[in-house]
Design a protein around this motif. Structure first.
Motif, PDB file in Angstrom:
ATOM      1  N   ASN A 256       0.818  -1.220   0.000  1.00 38.78           N
ATOM      2  CA  ASN A 256       0.000   0.000   0.000  1.00 38.78           C
ATOM      3  C   ASN A 256       0.851   1.269   0.000  1.00 38.78           C
ATOM      4  O   ASN A 256       0.325   2.372   0.100  1.00 38.78           O
ATOM      5  CB  ASN A 256      -0.918   0.000   1.226  1.00 38.78           C
ATOM      6  N   TYR A 257       2.155   1.110  -0.106  1.00 35.22           N
ATOM      7  CA  TYR A 257       3.104   2.231  -0.063  1.00 35.22           C
ATOM      8  C   TYR A 257       3.587   2.501  -1.486  1.00 35.22           C
ATOM      9  O   TYR A 257       4.206   1.642  -2.118  1.00 35.22           O
ATOM     10  CB  TYR A 257       4.253   1.865   0.872  1.00 35.22           C
ATOM     11  N   HIS A 258       3.295   3.687  -1.990  1.00 38.81           N
ATOM     12  CA  HIS A 258       3.514   3.963  -3.409  1.00 38.81           C
ATOM     13  C   HIS A 258       4.977   3.850  -3.817  1.00 38.81           C
ATOM     14  O   HIS A 258       5.283   3.425  -4.942  1.00 38.81           O
ATOM     15  CB  HIS A 258       2.969   5.350  -3.767  1.00 38.81           C
ATOM     16  N   VAL A 259       5.901   4.227  -2.941  1.00 38.30           N
ATOM     17  CA  VAL A 259       7.319   4.154  -3.311  1.00 38.30           C
ATOM     18  C   VAL A 259       7.726   2.695  -3.527  1.00 38.30           C
ATOM     19  O   VAL A 259       8.428   2.364  -4.488  1.00 38.30           O
ATOM     20  CB  VAL A 259       8.203   4.823  -2.240  1.00 38.30           C
ATOM     21  N   PHE A 260       7.271   1.826  -2.638  1.00 40.88           N
ATOM     22  CA  PHE A 260       7.592   0.399  -2.793  1.00 40.88           C
ATOM     23  C   PHE A 260       7.048  -0.129  -4.120  1.00 40.88           C
ATOM     24  O   PHE A 260       7.755  -0.807  -4.882  1.00 40.88           O
ATOM     25  CB  PHE A 260       7.028  -0.416  -1.632  1.00 40.88           C
ATOM     26  N   LYS A 261       5.788   0.173  -4.408  1.00 42.29           N
ATOM     27  CA  LYS A 261       5.165  -0.356  -5.629  1.00 42.29           C
ATOM     28  C   LYS A 261       5.850   0.193  -6.881  1.00 42.29           C
ATOM     29  O   LYS A 261       6.119  -0.551  -7.822  1.00 42.29           O
ATOM     30  CB  LYS A 261       3.671  -0.015  -5.652  1.00 42.29           C
ATOM     31  N   ASP A 262       6.136   1.489  -6.871  1.00 39.93           N
ATOM     32  CA  ASP A 262       6.754   2.099  -8.045  1.00 39.93           C
ATOM     33  C   ASP A 262       8.176   1.574  -8.278  1.00 39.93           C
ATOM     34  O   ASP A 262       8.670   1.598  -9.409  1.00 39.93           O
ATOM     35  CB  ASP A 262       6.809   3.619  -7.886  1.00 39.93           C
ATOM     36  N   GLY A 263       8.805   1.104  -7.208  1.00 38.38           N
ATOM     37  CA  GLY A 263      10.188   0.674  -7.323  1.00 38.38           C
ATOM     38  C   GLY A 263      10.378  -0.788  -7.663  1.00 38.38           C
ATOM     39  O   GLY A 263      11.529  -1.247  -7.777  1.00 38.38           O
ATOM     40  N   LEU A 264       9.292  -1.532  -7.835  1.00 37.22           N
ATOM     41  CA  LEU A 264       9.441  -2.958  -8.157  1.00 37.22           C
ATOM     42  C   LEU A 264      10.284  -3.137  -9.416  1.00 37.22           C
ATOM     43  O   LEU A 264      10.079  -2.460 -10.424  1.00 37.22           O
ATOM     44  CB  LEU A 264       8.065  -3.598  -8.336  1.00 37.22           C
ATOM     45  N   GLY A 265      11.258  -4.019  -9.316  1.00 37.23           N
ATOM     46  CA  GLY A 265      12.230  -4.209 -10.382  1.00 37.23           C
ATOM     47  C   GLY A 265      13.532  -3.500 -10.127  1.00 37.23           C
ATOM     48  O   GLY A 265      14.501  -3.672 -10.884  1.00 37.23           O
TER      49      GLY A 265
END
Length: 627
Positions: A256-265
Motif C-alpha cells: 500500500n506504499y507507493h514508493v515500494f510499488k513504483d520501485g518494483l524491479g
C-alpha cells in the motif's frame, strides 16, 4: 597470473588477471609500462585471493586509508575496508563507516596507491612482515593505480583527477548546523531555530531526523507532527536557515506504499530471484539496487520530487553502509544486477553501495551529507564520522578521523560536535569539541535520543557565551574557509591538513595528530585537555601568532594557554571578517581565490584585487601590525 601495467604521465595502472571493475574510473594510458620493480604479487591458492606486497623500510611513513581510528601515520597497523555501522566506536575500532583504499608512502620518494576493489580488502602495514606492506584482495583479479609525485599534495591531485573532483560546497554548508534524533513536532522545530537566533547564536541549517516521516516511510511526512511542512520550511528560510532531511536506503515492504510499488524491479535480490528484505527503521524493508543505472534514475526522480515539492536544501544519507538493524550484516550473497545484465554478490561490491546512492542523490540537491562512502564519494557528498561517544578520548580521535579522511581525497568532513552518544554534563568537554572543530568544513551539533539537551541556548550562561564566541569566530573565518572550499572543488586539496601534508620532510610532522593546517596559511593547535595548556610544534619557516603578532622561527616547540592557538605562515593572505573583509597579509607574497572567484595577489607589499571588483569591500592589514 597475468600482470600488465600501463602509464599516463605520473600515473601507472597495474592490471592483474584482466579485471573488469564494477566502478570504472576514466584512465587512458598512452604507453605500456614495466611492472614497478618494488611491487610483488602473489596468489593465495587456499582463498583464491591476491596479495600485493610493497617494501616498508625504517624511514617509510604511511598516510591515508581514509576513516581509520588510528594515528595519522598508519605504520604498524592492520585495517579492513568494509563499511560498517560502528555505533559507539573508540580508538582502534575497525572497520568504520567509510572505505577509502588509497594510501601514500613517504620515504626518499613519494607514491600513492589506490586499489579499486569495493570488496573486503585488508591492509597490513608492517605487522605480518616487519619490512613489508601487504594488501590482501579477496578477488581473482584487480586493478590498482600508482601515483608518483614530488609532494603529498601532488599525489592527492593525481588521485582526485582519477576518482573525481569534489562537488562545489554551498557557502551555507560551512556555517553552524544543528541536528537531533529527533526534532519534532513542527512548532518545536521552529522554536529551536528561533531560540538560537534570539540568543544571538548564528545558525545556517537544521536537520530533520527519521521521526519527521510517517512510520519511517521514505519521502513522507508524519502529518500529526508536521501538519504543514512547506509552511515550516518557508518560515525557516525567511529566518535565513536551511533545512536538511534524512533519507535512509530502506523502502518499507508494503504493497500500500507507493514508493515500494513504483520501485518494483529496482531492488536488491536473493539468489533465487526474490526480493531481499531485512529489518530497518520501517520494519521489514527492501533496498534499492543503486549499482544499476535504471535504479539510480528512479531514485533521482524521487529525490528531485521531494526536494522541489518541499523546497528542501540538503539530503542526509544515513545507514547506507548498508546496515540492517541489530548489528546484523547485509546478506553477503544478495544479488546486484549491473547494467550489462551481469550479476554480482553483495560481498564483492559492499563498499560501493553508498557511493552509488550518493551519485543518484546529488543531481537533485545542492548538498548531500553521507555516513558511508568509497573512493569518489567526494564528487557527491560530504562525510561525517558517525556515531561517536562523548569523551575526552573521542575528542582527539575526531581530529585523527577528520584529518585521515582529508588526506585521503575527502575534503568536506566533520563530526558530531559534543558526541552523538552520551549525556552532556562536562561543559568544558563540550567547549573543547567546538574548539577542535573551529575549522572543520562541516560544523554540526548532533545528539542521540538518549542524550541530554546540548543546544547552546540550553547550557549554563558561562559556557554558552564561550561556545557562542567559537561559533562567531568561525563566521569571521568563513571568507577563508569558502575560498578553501573553492580550491578543493578545483584541485581536491583538503581544507584541513595534517602537518605532514606540507612538511613531509620533517620527521616531527608525522607524529603530530592534534594540530592541523587550515589551507596552506594557518596552523591551528586546539586545546585538547582539561588544563587548557599545551605544547605546540611549529614547522620550518616563520610564523606569526594570530592574536598577539608575536613572531617565531620554525622547527621549534612552544607552549600556549590561549583558547585558540593559531599561527599565520610567512608569505600568506588570509581573508577575515563578516561584512568588511580584512585581508591579513604576512611576508612578501601570497595569493588566494575567494569563494566568488575574486583573485587576491600579494607581491612585495602590494595587494592586487581582481579588476571590476568593488574594492570598498576589503581592507588590508599588514602583519605584524606595527600599530
Amino acid at each position: 597470473m597475468e600482470i600488465k601495467a600501463e602509464r599516463k604521465g605520473k600515473v601507472v595502472r597495474v592490471l592483474i588477471n584482466n579485471p573488469n571493475p564494477v566502478i570504472k574510473f576514466n584512465f587512458k594510458a598512452d604507453q605500456s609500462e614495466m611492472i614497478p620493480s618494488d611491487i610483488e604479487v602473489t596468489k593465495d591458492t587456499t582463498s583464491h585471493s591476491i596479495n600485493v606486497l610493497l617494501p616498508l623500510n625504517t624511514k617509510t611513513h604511511v598516510l591515508g586509508l581514509g576513516e581509520k581510528a588510528f594515528e595519522l601515520d598508519r605504520r604498524r597497523t592492520r585495517v579492513t575496508m568494509w563499511n560498517t555501522d560502528s555505533y559507539g566506536y573508540t580508538w582502534y575500532s575497525d572497520p568504520l563507516y567509510v572505505s577509502i583504499p588509497f594510501f601514500i608512502l613517504v620515504d626518499s620518494s613519494i607514491k600513492g596507491y589506490f586499489f579499486n576493489s569495493p570488496s573486503k580488502l585488508v591492509f597490513d602495514m608492517g605487522l605480518e612482515r616487519y619490512d613489508k606492506i601487504i594488501v590482501k584482495i579477496p578477488e581473482e583479479s584487480v586493478e590498482f593505480f600508482v601515483f608518483e609525485g614530488d609532494s603529498v599534495q601532488e599525489v592527492i591531485e593525481h588521485y582526485v583527477e582519477l576518482t573525481g573532483k569534489p562537488f562545489e560546497l554551498p557557502e551555507w554548508a560551512l556555517g553552524y548546523q544543528i541536528s537531533r534524533y529527533s526534532y519534532y513536532p513542527q512548532e518545536t522545530v521552529e522554536e529551536v531555530v528561533r531560540r538560537h537566533l534570539e540568543e544571538d547564536i548564528p545558525l545556517s541549517a537544521i536537520y530533520l531526523d527519521i521521526d519527521y516521516m510517517e512510520k519511517y516511510r521514505l519521502f513522507t511526512w508524519d502529518k500529526a507532527k508536521f501538519p504543514s511542512p512547506k509552511e515550516l520550511i518557508e518560515k525557516l528560510h525567511s529566518l535565513g536557515v536551511k533545512v536538511v532531511t534524512i533519507v535512509d536506503p530502506c523502502v518499507r515492504l508494503d504493497q500500500n506504499y507507493h514508493v515500494f510499488k513504483d520501485g518494483l524491479g529496482n531492488y536488491v535480490e536473493n539468489e533465487d530471484g526474490t526480493i531481499y528484505a531485512d529489518i530497518l527503521w520501517p520494519g521489514l524493508s527492501v533496498f534499492p539496487d543503486f549499482l544499476n543505472s535504471k535504479t539510480r534514475e528512479w531514485w533521482r526522480n524521487l529525490v528531485e520530487k521531494w526536494v522541489k515539492e518541499n523546497n528542501i536544501d540538503g539530503i542526509w544519507l544515513d545507514m547506507n553502509e548498508p546496515s540492517p538493524l541489530n548489528k546484523k550484516p547485509f546478506n553477503p550473497r544478495a544479488i546486484h544486477r549491473l547494467d550489462d545484465n551481469s550479476q554480482v554478490y553483495h560481498e564483492s561490491v559492499h563498499n560501493l553501495y553508498s557511493l552509488f546512492q550518493a551519485m543518484a542523490t546529488k543531481p537533485s540537491v545542492d548538498f548531500v551529507l553521507s555516513r558511508a562512502g568509497y573512493s569518489g564519494i567526494q564528487r557527491y557528498a560530504a562525510i561525517w564520522t558517525g556515531d561517536n561517544t562523548t569523551s575526552w578520548s573521542d575528542l582527539t580521535l575526531q581530529l585523527a578521523l577528520t584529518l585521515g579522511l582529508s588526506i585521503s581525497g575527502v575534503p568536506y568532513v566533520g563530526c558530531d560536535l559534543g558526541g552523538f552518544i552520551g549525556r552532556t554534563t562536562d561543559y568544558l568537554l563540550l567547549y573543547r569539541y567546538f574548539q577542535i572543530a573551529l575549522f572543520f568544513p562541516i560544523f554540526r551539533n548532533h545528539k542521540d535520543k538518549g542524550g541530554s539537551d546540548q543546544e547552546i541556548y540550553s547550557i549554563p550562561d558561562y559556557w554558552k557565551e564561550k561556545i557562542k564566541r567559537v561559533i562567531k569566530m568561525r563566521y569571521q573565518f568563513l571568507p577563508y574557509l569558502n575560498a578553501l572550499a573553492r580550491e578543493s572543488s578545483k584541485t581536491g586539496h583538503p581544507i584541513i591538513r595534517p602537518l605532514a601534508y606540507h612538511y613531509f620532510r620533517d620527521e616531527n610532522a608525522f607524529k603530530i595528530n592534534d594540530q592541523y593546517m587550515v589551507g596552506e596559511y594557518l596552523l591551528y593547535a586546539p586545546q585538547i585537555n582539561k588544563e587548557g595548556k599545551r605544547l605546540i610544534y611549529l614547522p620550518e619557516g616563520k610564523w606569526l601568532n594570530w592574536w598577539t603578532d608575536e613572531e617565531y622561527e620554525g622547527k621549534n616547540w612552544i607552549e600556549s594557554d590561549h583558547d585558540f592557538p593559531l599561527f599565520l605562515r610567512y608569505n600568506s593572505v588570509v581573508p577575515y571578517g563578516n561584512g568588511l573583509i580584512t585581508l591579513n597579509v604576512y611576508g612578501n607574497s601570497g595569493k588566494i581565490e575567494l569563494g566568488d572567484g575574486t583573485q587576491i595577489l600579494h607581491e612585495n607589499g602590494n595587494v592586487k584585487i581582481s579588476p571590476g571588483v568593488n574594492k570598498s569591500k576589503f581592507e588590508v592589514m599588514r602583519r605584524p601590525n606595527k600599530g
